[in-house]
Design an enzyme around this catalytic site. Sequence first.
Site, PDB file in Angstrom:
ATOM      1  N   ALA A  45     -13.925  -8.406  38.204  1.00 59.53           N
ATOM      2  CA  ALA A  45     -14.556  -7.744  39.357  1.00 59.53           C
ATOM      3  C   ALA A  45     -15.263  -6.463  38.943  1.00 59.53           C
ATOM      4  O   ALA A  45     -16.127  -5.976  39.657  1.00 59.53           O
ATOM      5  CB  ALA A  45     -13.499  -7.447  40.403  1.00 59.53           C
ATOM      6  N   TRP A  46     -14.880  -5.909  37.810  1.00 62.53           N
ATOM      7  CA  TRP A  46     -15.414  -4.599  37.423  1.00 62.53           C
ATOM      8  C   TRP A  46     -16.512  -4.693  36.381  1.00 62.53           C
ATOM      9  O   TRP A  46     -17.038  -3.684  35.931  1.00 62.53           O
ATOM     10  CB  TRP A  46     -14.296  -3.720  36.890  1.00 62.53           C
ATOM     11  CG  TRP A  46     -13.233  -3.476  37.913  1.00 62.53           C
ATOM     12  CD1 TRP A  46     -13.199  -3.943  39.212  1.00 62.53           C
ATOM     13  CD2 TRP A  46     -12.045  -2.724  37.737  1.00 62.53           C
ATOM     14  NE1 TRP A  46     -12.063  -3.510  39.836  1.00 62.53           N
ATOM     15  CE2 TRP A  46     -11.336  -2.761  38.964  1.00 62.53           C
ATOM     16  CE3 TRP A  46     -11.501  -2.011  36.677  1.00 62.53           C
ATOM     17  CZ2 TRP A  46     -10.119  -2.119  39.142  1.00 62.53           C
ATOM     18  CZ3 TRP A  46     -10.291  -1.366  36.859  1.00 62.53           C
ATOM     19  CH2 TRP A  46      -9.616  -1.433  38.079  1.00 62.53           C
ATOM     20  N   GLY A  49     -22.190  -4.653  33.126  1.00 67.67           N
ATOM     21  CA  GLY A  49     -23.390  -5.023  32.368  1.00 67.67           C
ATOM     22  C   GLY A  49     -23.917  -6.384  32.747  1.00 67.67           C
ATOM     23  O   GLY A  49     -25.053  -6.535  33.209  1.00 67.67           O
ATOM     24  N   GLY A  50     -23.104  -7.414  32.585  1.00 70.88           N
ATOM     25  CA  GLY A  50     -23.525  -8.749  32.957  1.00 70.88           C
ATOM     26  C   GLY A  50     -23.086  -9.791  31.953  1.00 70.88           C
ATOM     27  O   GLY A  50     -22.095  -9.617  31.245  1.00 70.88           O
ATOM     28  N   GLU A 114     -28.738  -4.944  25.677  1.00 69.20           N
ATOM     29  CA  GLU A 114     -27.543  -4.122  25.447  1.00 69.20           C
ATOM     30  C   GLU A 114     -27.346  -3.926  23.957  1.00 69.20           C
ATOM     31  O   GLU A 114     -27.994  -4.599  23.140  1.00 69.20           O
ATOM     32  CB  GLU A 114     -26.310  -4.796  26.066  1.00 69.20           C
ATOM     33  CG  GLU A 114     -26.301  -4.704  27.570  1.00 69.20           C
ATOM     34  CD  GLU A 114     -24.993  -5.127  28.191  1.00 69.20           C
ATOM     35  OE1 GLU A 114     -24.119  -5.665  27.474  1.00 69.20           O
ATOM     36  OE2 GLU A 114     -24.833  -4.936  29.403  1.00 69.20           O
ATOM     37  N   ARG A 275     -20.054  -1.301  19.239  1.00 74.55           N
ATOM     38  CA  ARG A 275     -19.101  -0.489  19.993  1.00 74.55           C
ATOM     39  C   ARG A 275     -18.096   0.258  19.135  1.00 74.55           C
ATOM     40  O   ARG A 275     -17.766   1.408  19.416  1.00 74.55           O
ATOM     41  CB  ARG A 275     -18.308  -1.391  20.937  1.00 74.55           C
ATOM     42  CG  ARG A 275     -19.083  -1.751  22.134  1.00 74.55           C
ATOM     43  CD  ARG A 275     -18.239  -2.479  23.121  1.00 74.55           C
ATOM     44  NE  ARG A 275     -19.028  -2.618  24.330  1.00 74.55           N
ATOM     45  CZ  ARG A 275     -18.728  -3.432  25.325  1.00 74.55           C
ATOM     46  NH1 ARG A 275     -17.655  -4.177  25.247  1.00 74.55           N
ATOM     47  NH2 ARG A 275     -19.480  -3.495  26.397  1.00 74.55           N
ATOM     48  N   ARG A 369     -16.223  -7.565  19.536  1.00 75.54           N
ATOM     49  CA  ARG A 369     -16.955  -8.385  20.518  1.00 75.54           C
ATOM     50  C   ARG A 369     -18.344  -7.823  20.774  1.00 75.54           C
ATOM     51  O   ARG A 369     -18.521  -6.614  20.939  1.00 75.54           O
ATOM     52  CB  ARG A 369     -16.181  -8.399  21.827  1.00 75.54           C
ATOM     53  CG  ARG A 369     -16.890  -9.094  22.967  1.00 75.54           C
ATOM     54  CD  ARG A 369     -16.090  -8.948  24.254  1.00 75.54           C
ATOM     55  NE  ARG A 369     -16.153  -7.588  24.748  1.00 75.54           N
ATOM     56  CZ  ARG A 369     -16.616  -7.241  25.950  1.00 75.54           C
ATOM     57  NH1 ARG A 369     -17.062  -8.153  26.790  1.00 75.54           N
ATOM     58  NH2 ARG A 369     -16.611  -5.987  26.337  1.00 75.54           N
ATOM     59  N   SER A 374     -18.004 -11.785  26.848  1.00 74.54           N
ATOM     60  CA  SER A 374     -16.696 -12.305  27.287  1.00 74.54           C
ATOM     61  C   SER A 374     -16.794 -13.112  28.569  1.00 74.54           C
ATOM     62  O   SER A 374     -16.091 -14.123  28.714  1.00 74.54           O
ATOM     63  CB  SER A 374     -15.678 -11.187  27.443  1.00 74.54           C
ATOM     64  OG  SER A 374     -16.254 -10.104  28.072  1.00 74.54           O
TER      65      SER A 374
HETATM   66  C1  LIG Z   1     -14.704  -2.186  33.571  1.00 74.47           C
HETATM   67  C2  LIG Z   1     -15.030  -3.443  32.810  1.00 74.47           C
HETATM   68  C3  LIG Z   1     -16.350  -3.833  32.619  1.00 74.47           C
HETATM   69  C4  LIG Z   1     -16.655  -5.001  31.911  1.00 74.47           C
HETATM   70  N1  LIG Z   1     -17.955  -5.393  31.785  1.00 74.47           N
HETATM   71  C5  LIG Z   1     -18.228  -6.596  31.200  1.00 74.47           C
HETATM   72  C6  LIG Z   1     -19.552  -7.116  31.185  1.00 74.47           C
HETATM   73  O1  LIG Z   1     -20.477  -6.514  31.718  1.00 74.47           O
HETATM   74  N2  LIG Z   1     -19.767  -8.319  30.571  1.00 74.47           N
HETATM   75  C7  LIG Z   1     -18.765  -9.032  29.971  1.00 74.47           C
HETATM   76  O2  LIG Z   1     -19.022 -10.116  29.429  1.00 74.47           O
HETATM   77  N3  LIG Z   1     -17.501  -8.550  29.987  1.00 74.47           N
HETATM   78  C8  LIG Z   1     -17.213  -7.377  30.600  1.00 74.47           C
HETATM   79  N4  LIG Z   1     -15.925  -6.924  30.622  1.00 74.47           N
HETATM   80  C9  LIG Z   1     -14.867  -7.770  30.102  1.00 74.47           C
HETATM   81  C10 LIG Z   1     -14.651  -8.921  31.089  1.00 74.47           C
HETATM   82  O3  LIG Z   1     -14.798  -8.432  32.409  1.00 74.47           O
HETATM   83  C11 LIG Z   1     -13.280  -9.520  30.944  1.00 74.47           C
HETATM   84  O4  LIG Z   1     -13.015  -9.830  29.614  1.00 74.47           O
HETATM   85  C12 LIG Z   1     -13.214 -10.808  31.769  1.00 74.47           C
HETATM   86  O5  LIG Z   1     -13.588 -10.544  33.098  1.00 74.47           O
HETATM   87  C13 LIG Z   1     -11.821 -11.368  31.714  1.00 74.47           C
HETATM   88  O6  LIG Z   1     -11.763 -12.421  32.628  1.00 74.47           O
HETATM   89  P1  LIG Z   1     -10.401 -13.206  32.785  1.00 74.47           P
HETATM   90  O7  LIG Z   1     -10.632 -14.207  33.863  1.00 74.47           O
HETATM   91  O8  LIG Z   1      -9.936 -13.647  31.468  1.00 74.47           O
HETATM   92  O9  LIG Z   1      -9.345 -12.073  33.278  1.00 74.47           O
HETATM   93  P2  LIG Z   1      -9.357 -11.140  34.544  1.00 74.47           P
HETATM   94  O10 LIG Z   1     -10.666 -11.103  35.214  1.00 74.47           O
HETATM   95  O11 LIG Z   1      -8.775  -9.835  34.139  1.00 74.47           O
HETATM   96  O12 LIG Z   1      -8.343 -11.868  35.541  1.00 74.47           O
HETATM   97  C14 LIG Z   1      -6.974 -11.975  35.224  1.00 74.47           C
HETATM   98  C15 LIG Z   1      -6.232 -12.549  36.413  1.00 74.47           C
HETATM   99  O13 LIG Z   1      -4.897 -12.842  36.042  1.00 74.47           O
HETATM  100  C16 LIG Z   1      -3.995 -12.340  37.026  1.00 74.47           C
HETATM  101  N5  LIG Z   1      -2.696 -12.137  36.385  1.00 74.47           N
HETATM  102  C17 LIG Z   1      -2.362 -11.289  35.370  1.00 74.47           C
HETATM  103  N6  LIG Z   1      -1.060 -11.435  35.067  1.00 74.47           N
HETATM  104  C18 LIG Z   1      -0.570 -12.404  35.889  1.00 74.47           C
HETATM  105  C19 LIG Z   1       0.718 -13.012  36.082  1.00 74.47           C
HETATM  106  N7  LIG Z   1       1.794 -12.653  35.344  1.00 74.47           N
HETATM  107  N8  LIG Z   1       0.852 -13.971  37.029  1.00 74.47           N
HETATM  108  C20 LIG Z   1      -0.210 -14.336  37.816  1.00 74.47           C
HETATM  109  N9  LIG Z   1      -1.439 -13.805  37.684  1.00 74.47           N
HETATM  110  C21 LIG Z   1      -1.607 -12.856  36.727  1.00 74.47           C
HETATM  111  C22 LIG Z   1      -4.702 -11.085  37.507  1.00 74.47           C
HETATM  112  O14 LIG Z   1      -4.188 -10.647  38.747  1.00 74.47           O
HETATM  113  C23 LIG Z   1      -6.128 -11.622  37.607  1.00 74.47           C
HETATM  114  O15 LIG Z   1      -6.268 -12.377  38.775  1.00 74.47           O
HETATM  115  C24 LIG Z   1     -15.607  -5.761  31.334  1.00 74.47           C
HETATM  116  C25 LIG Z   1     -14.287  -5.359  31.509  1.00 74.47           C
HETATM  117  C26 LIG Z   1     -13.988  -4.221  32.252  1.00 74.47           C
HETATM  118  C27 LIG Z   1     -12.561  -3.821  32.441  1.00 74.47           C
END
Ligand SMILES: Cc1cc2nc3c(=O)[nH]c(=O)nc-3n(C[C@H](O)[C@H](O)[C@H](O)COP(=O)(O)OP(=O)(O)OC[C@H]3O[C@@H](n4cnc5c(N)ncnc54)[C@H](O)[C@@H]3O)c2cc1C
Length: 521
Positions: A45-46, A49-50, A114, A275, A369, A374
């Site tokens: 959600a946060w 960049g994209g 980027e 980075r 990375r 990601s």
């Molecule tokens: C501020 C910020 C900006 C970023 N900008 C970029 C960008 O521009 N481009 C890019 O490619 N990447 C970016 N990244 C990295 C990227 O956002 C993340 O690597 C990616 O969104 C991870 O996705 P995910 O689905 O693996 O995990 P997440 O999106 O973190 O989701 C994890 C989920 O697991 C749930 N969860 C955790 N533990 C448990 C549990 N024990 N039981 C049940 N549920 C659980 C959480 O509640 C959540 O719903 C950014 C990261 C951050 C923090």
Amino acid sequence: MEQTFDAEVLVIGAGIAGLVTALSLTSKEVTLLCKGSLGSEASTAWAQGGIAAAMSSDDSPGDHCRDTLAVAGGIANETIAALVAKHGRDCIQTLIDLGVLFDHNDGQLSLRKEAAHSHRRVVHANGDSTGKEIMRALTLKVRQSPHITVLENSEAIDLLVSDGCVAGSAIYHEGQTHLLFAEATVLATGGIGQIYSATTNPLAATGDGLAIAARAGASLKDLEFVQFHPTALDVDAIPRPLATEALRGEGAHLVNETGERFMLSEHALAELAPRDILARGIWNQINQGHKCYLDTRQSLGHLFLEEFPTVFGHCKAHGIDPVKELIPVAPAVHYHMGGITTDKQGRTSLPGLWACGEVACTGLHGANRLASNSLLEAVVFAKRIVEDILKKGFNPHVTRNFNADDFHFPTESVGEAEAVLELQSLNYRHIGLCRDEGGLTTLICHLEGLERRYPSPSQRLKNIFLCSRLVATSALRRRESRGSHYRSDYPTSSPDYAVPTTMYIGECWSHPNPTGMPLAS
Ligand SMILES: Cc1cc2nc3c(=O)[nH]c(=O)nc-3n(C[C@H](O)[C@H](O)[C@H](O)COP(=O)(O)OP(=O)(O)OC[C@H]3O[C@@H](n4cnc5c(N)ncnc54)[C@H](O)[C@@H]3O)c2cc1C
């Protein structure tokens, strides 16, 4: 009264990785577990960049792959990098089909440049609110999808493992421990940022998935590689708000309080250097007593609000006007390159278990990375996992020989909050931007002391303890510097270590104690 739940597929985590996986399994009954409410507590959600994808006519998957490998410290998996780059365009289309509205210019997708990308290739939404738009669209679709049952405010505790096969998970739901059986289980729980004191990651990012898989005996990879974002806002906030990479792509400069553009003397690409180099450049300045700032006054000026509304909002919330003032910045933990070892179908070493997104280590990122890779990796692998599960991954005869009473969800005890803060600070210092043998050993000794002080830790602290130990052990083993892993006692790369690190949980209790220091009490 505890319940038993059944699912054909259990998806643990509702960020981009979990949501795309669940949405793509239309022919299966999917249970989607999320720690908070649907859409909250996900790094996705946060994302500002994209998503990187070779979309323009002068770009190609080959160039994208080359850029990915160029920053990865020589240990990324080339096959995986080529595969992910190749699927960039399809994945953007998948997200568009799921309802994501990306920004356009003259009828074409708007592409940003980027750091360390050789082309403009970062697709974005609402300026710098890409993640928010992705989550809006995907969570809306999930709510409209009858094949998905969402269990909100529910936490995976440990996997149900029998004869080395995964048969679901024990979960904490509505104040009780329950068993959730599934024919296929996908871990998509995100990263480990919250084991550190300064991070851009949400509070849920306590490494649960990594700890759960480790305890189940899964193979783990490259755990020492933790990426710091160089330009988190240096303000009093947990987590730290981010000043996206794209600001530097649009010409913002890094300066210290004397106005010196210090990155010019550190790297040919100055502010667009990878980075890890930027983060260490800023870290060095801070260690020399300087303050570091992002200067967007010339490059963006009055366009700041229109182009980067999210960062503008963060600045304003902390009393900074980026149109007229410098933005104070410092590095914060941002992304874990390491994770649960997965193959090119997203399978882990345990039959019945797949891992996707930041919790997985596909080998794409190696030691560092490339920005905006990601989100793409998560979509590419979500689709591959779905393909694999549908093809032959199913285990219809799951063992049900488990008892919910064998799984506990300990809650926080008195004094634990301070222990977490203490460990987060120790981690920032010793498994942060600059490591050495003495610091790593000291950290492990402190950790052992804390584990003795809190013999029945809460689920959160238990996971933080384990992830800290896993990262520290892996960092101790790699006696060289590579990508995001910098050892001041071994400041150069060594050909002896030009391979990924693989480990299992048992190995982090048998680390050598090279300094011979006594264990802290
Ligand atoms: C501020 C910020 C900006 C970023 N900008 C970029 C960008 O521009 N481009 C890019 O490619 N990447 C970016 N990244 C990295 C990227 O956002 C993340 O690597 C990616 O969104 C991870 O996705 P995910 O689905 O693996 O995990 P997440 O999106 O973190 O989701 C994890 C989920 O697991 C749930 N969860 C955790 N533990 C448990 C549990 N024990 N039981 C049940 N549920 C659980 C959480 O509640 C959540 O719903 C950014 C990261 C951050 C923090």
